[in-house]
Design a protein around this motif. Sequence first.
Motif, short mmCIF file in Angstrom:
data_model
loop_
_atom_site.label_atom_id
_atom_site.label_comp_id
_atom_site.label_asym_id
_atom_site.label_seq_id
_atom_site.Cartn_x
_atom_site.Cartn_y
_atom_site.Cartn_z
N THR A 112 21.41 -19.33 -22.77
CA THR A 112 21.60 -18.26 -23.84
C THR A 112 21.07 -16.85 -23.35
O THR A 112 21.90 -15.81 -23.55
CB THR A 112 21.10 -18.63 -25.12
OG1 THR A 112 21.75 -19.87 -25.43
CG2 THR A 112 21.55 -17.52 -26.23
N HIS B 68 23.03 -13.01 -22.26
CA HIS B 68 22.54 -12.07 -22.87
C HIS B 68 21.99 -10.83 -21.94
O HIS B 68 22.37 -9.88 -22.05
CB HIS B 68 21.58 -12.52 -24.16
CG HIS B 68 22.34 -12.83 -25.26
ND1 HIS B 68 22.79 -12.01 -26.26
CD2 HIS B 68 22.75 -14.17 -25.63
CE1 HIS B 68 23.27 -12.69 -27.14
NE2 HIS B 68 23.19 -13.83 -27.07
N LEU C 191 16.71 -19.36 -32.41
CA LEU C 191 16.26 -19.11 -31.17
C LEU C 191 14.70 -19.24 -31.09
O LEU C 191 14.16 -19.26 -29.97
CB LEU C 191 16.92 -18.08 -30.40
CG LEU C 191 18.62 -18.11 -30.13
CD1 LEU C 191 19.21 -16.81 -29.93
CD2 LEU C 191 18.91 -19.32 -29.27
#
Length: 130
Positions: free
Chosen positions: A19, A23, A103
């Motif tokens: 993730t 990003h 997260l």
Amino acid sequence: MINKFEIGTLILRVVLGLTFFVHGLVKFQGGIENTVDWFESIGLPGFLAYGVGLVELLGGIALILGLFSRIVSVLIAIIMVGAILKVKIAAGFIDGYELDLALLAMSVFIAINGSKAFAVDQIILNRKKS
């Protein structure tokens, strides 16, 4: 032998790493200057965009590999707290900070517990012990 806890932690580590790698990659592919400008528009120093982008990109790779997982997870947790407090909290939980909070929880979990399964750190430590 790898236990269920380590398998679960491995899954969290790899998903969190993937993730954040994506990003960070997007920040640099899209032109980090855009992120610098956005940081400045919300009242943050623009140079922080480079730090955040590098932690996301390189930290994501490190998490996937299981390298410095605890340290990287602390850095990601700091980024998530900043994102929640500076950007997302005003939008509320739904469509606001719900993903960031998840997260954050994942990163805090890994920071506290570490992640040994299929981790480069463990391979290095095991070689040093031998």
